[in-house]
Design a protein around this motif. Sequence first.
Motif, PDB file in Angstrom:
ATOM      1  N   ALA A 120      81.023  46.628 -78.272  1.00  0.00           N
ATOM      2  CA  ALA A 120      80.229  45.936 -77.257  1.00  0.00           C
ATOM      3  C   ALA A 120      81.094  45.555 -76.055  1.00  0.00           C
ATOM      4  O   ALA A 120      80.642  45.620 -74.908  1.00  0.00           O
ATOM      5  N   GLU A 121      82.327  45.185 -76.313  1.00  0.00           N
ATOM      6  CA  GLU A 121      83.247  44.850 -75.224  1.00  0.00           C
ATOM      7  C   GLU A 121      83.544  46.076 -74.365  1.00  0.00           C
ATOM      8  O   GLU A 121      83.627  45.991 -73.136  1.00  0.00           O
ATOM      9  N   ARG A 122      83.706  47.245 -75.010  1.00  0.00           N
ATOM     10  CA  ARG A 122      84.005  48.478 -74.278  1.00  0.00           C
ATOM     11  C   ARG A 122      82.800  48.973 -73.484  1.00  0.00           C
ATOM     12  O   ARG A 122      82.917  49.398 -72.329  1.00  0.00           O
ATOM     13  N   CYS A 123      81.619  48.923 -74.111  1.00  0.00           N
ATOM     14  CA  CYS A 123      80.429  49.534 -73.511  1.00  0.00           C
ATOM     15  C   CYS A 123      79.579  48.557 -72.699  1.00  0.00           C
ATOM     16  O   CYS A 123      78.822  48.969 -71.817  1.00  0.00           O
ATOM     17  N   GLY A 124      79.663  47.276 -73.039  1.00  0.00           N
ATOM     18  CA  GLY A 124      78.822  46.291 -72.356  1.00  0.00           C
ATOM     19  C   GLY A 124      77.452  46.147 -72.979  1.00  0.00           C
ATOM     20  O   GLY A 124      76.615  45.399 -72.482  1.00  0.00           O
ATOM     21  N   TYR A 125      77.209  46.847 -74.074  1.00  0.00           N
ATOM     22  CA  TYR A 125      75.913  46.742 -74.756  1.00  0.00           C
ATOM     23  C   TYR A 125      76.093  47.166 -76.211  1.00  0.00           C
ATOM     24  O   TYR A 125      77.132  47.721 -76.592  1.00  0.00           O
ATOM     25  N   VAL A 126      75.079  46.928 -77.021  1.00  0.00           N
ATOM     26  CA  VAL A 126      75.080  47.356 -78.415  1.00  0.00           C
ATOM     27  C   VAL A 126      73.715  47.951 -78.731  1.00  0.00           C
ATOM     28  O   VAL A 126      72.704  47.532 -78.156  1.00  0.00           O
TER      29      VAL A 126
ATOM     30  N   MET B  37      80.068  39.170 -71.927  1.00  0.00           N
ATOM     31  CA  MET B  37      81.390  39.599 -72.367  1.00  0.00           C
ATOM     32  C   MET B  37      82.451  39.373 -71.292  1.00  0.00           C
ATOM     33  O   MET B  37      83.626  39.140 -71.585  1.00  0.00           O
ATOM     34  N   LEU B  38      82.047  39.453 -70.026  1.00  0.00           N
ATOM     35  CA  LEU B  38      82.989  39.291 -68.921  1.00  0.00           C
ATOM     36  C   LEU B  38      83.031  37.863 -68.390  1.00  0.00           C
ATOM     37  O   LEU B  38      83.736  37.580 -67.412  1.00  0.00           O
ATOM     38  N   SER B  39      82.301  36.977 -69.028  1.00  0.00           N
ATOM     39  CA  SER B  39      82.238  35.592 -68.572  1.00  0.00           C
ATOM     40  C   SER B  39      83.603  34.908 -68.687  1.00  0.00           C
ATOM     41  O   SER B  39      84.400  35.205 -69.586  1.00  0.00           O
ATOM     42  N   GLU B  40      83.863  33.981 -67.796  1.00  0.00           N
ATOM     43  CA  GLU B  40      85.089  33.181 -67.881  1.00  0.00           C
ATOM     44  C   GLU B  40      84.938  32.054 -68.896  1.00  0.00           C
ATOM     45  O   GLU B  40      85.912  31.380 -69.230  1.00  0.00           O
ATOM     46  N   ASN B  41      83.709  31.848 -69.362  1.00  0.00           N
ATOM     47  CA  ASN B  41      83.422  30.809 -70.345  1.00  0.00           C
ATOM     48  C   ASN B  41      83.686  31.354 -71.747  1.00  0.00           C
ATOM     49  O   ASN B  41      83.016  32.285 -72.196  1.00  0.00           O
ATOM     50  N   ALA B  42      84.649  30.799 -72.440  1.00  0.00           N
ATOM     51  CA  ALA B  42      85.026  31.291 -73.766  1.00  0.00           C
ATOM     52  C   ALA B  42      83.873  31.187 -74.754  1.00  0.00           C
ATOM     53  O   ALA B  42      83.712  32.050 -75.621  1.00  0.00           O
ATOM     54  N   TRP B  43      83.062  30.123 -74.626  1.00  0.00           N
ATOM     55  CA  TRP B  43      81.930  29.955 -75.542  1.00  0.00           C
ATOM     56  C   TRP B  43      80.921  31.083 -75.354  1.00  0.00           C
ATOM     57  O   TRP B  43      80.388  31.614 -76.327  1.00  0.00           O
ATOM     58  N   GLU B  44      80.647  31.464 -74.108  1.00  0.00           N
ATOM     59  CA  GLU B  44      79.703  32.549 -73.841  1.00  0.00           C
ATOM     60  C   GLU B  44      80.228  33.876 -74.388  1.00  0.00           C
ATOM     61  O   GLU B  44      79.462  34.675 -74.939  1.00  0.00           O
ATOM     62  N   ARG B  45      81.523  34.119 -74.243  1.00  0.00           N
ATOM     63  CA  ARG B  45      82.096  35.364 -74.770  1.00  0.00           C
ATOM     64  C   ARG B  45      81.998  35.397 -76.291  1.00  0.00           C
ATOM     65  O   ARG B  45      81.663  36.435 -76.875  1.00  0.00           O
TER      66      ARG B  45
END
Length: 236
Positions: free
Chosen positions: A166-172, A186-194
Motif C-alpha cells: 500500500a505504501e508503494r502503490c498508494g492503494y490496496v 500514507m504520505l501524511s505528516e501525521n504519524a497517527w494517520e499513517r
Amino acid sequence: FPSHDIKFRECYTPHKKEAVVCSVDFSGQELRIQAGLSLDPALLSCYVGDNLRDMHSITAAGAMSLVWSKETYNMMMDSLGGVLPPTDYEVFMALRNHPDKKIANIAKALRTDAKPVNFGSAYGCSYSKMMQLLVTDLATATKMLDAKYAQFARYEVWKQEVEEEAERCGYVKTVLGGIRHLRKQMLSENAWERAAAARQASNFQVQSGGAELAKAAMVRLWDDGLFFRLDAPIVS
C-alpha cells in the motif's frame, strides 16, 4: 433506549402468516479469508485438512503458560497425570475436555478470552485496547496478544506485506478488484494517520473482501430466481 433493551431482530416480522424469519450468515467468514490470503499454516489448519483445529484454542494453548499463575499452571498440568500430550494444543484440548469441571472451566475461560484477542489483533488492536476488551491488566493483555502473534506468525508477516504494498502503490485491492485509495494518508505528516492507513490496508482486503463475497452470493441467488420460486423475500 439503553442498547441492552433493544432486540433488533424483533423488528422483522414474516411477510405472511405461515412464513418464518431465517437469519443466514457465513461461518467464520473473515477468519477463513484471513487464512486464505495469508496462507498462515496454523490458521489454515483450522479450515483445511482431516484434523481440523480450533483457532481460539490454538491461541489459548500458546497463552496458558504466560497468563496462568505458576500454581494454576502446575495444577492444570498435574491434572493430566504426569504424561502430557506431545503439543501444547493437544495439552490444552485435554484440559478443555477434562472430566474435572474445575479444570475444564479454567481452560474454557482462557479460550473465551482468546476470542476477542483473535478478532481484535487481526485488525491491529493495540495492547491498551485489548486490556479494555478483556477487562484485565496491561500485562495480561500484552501476554495474550503476544501469544496470538507467536501462534499465527505468518499472518502478521502478511499484514506487513500488504502495508508495504500500500505504501508503494498508494492503494490496496481485494481479490475481486475493490480498491481502497490510501496514498494521501500514507504520505501524511501525521504519524497517527499513517499508522491508521497501514491498518486499513489489510483490514480492507479482509472486511471488504468478505462483503464482496456476500454480495456475490446474494446476486447468484437472485439470478437463479430462488427467492421468487420459494416466495422468500430477502432483507439485508
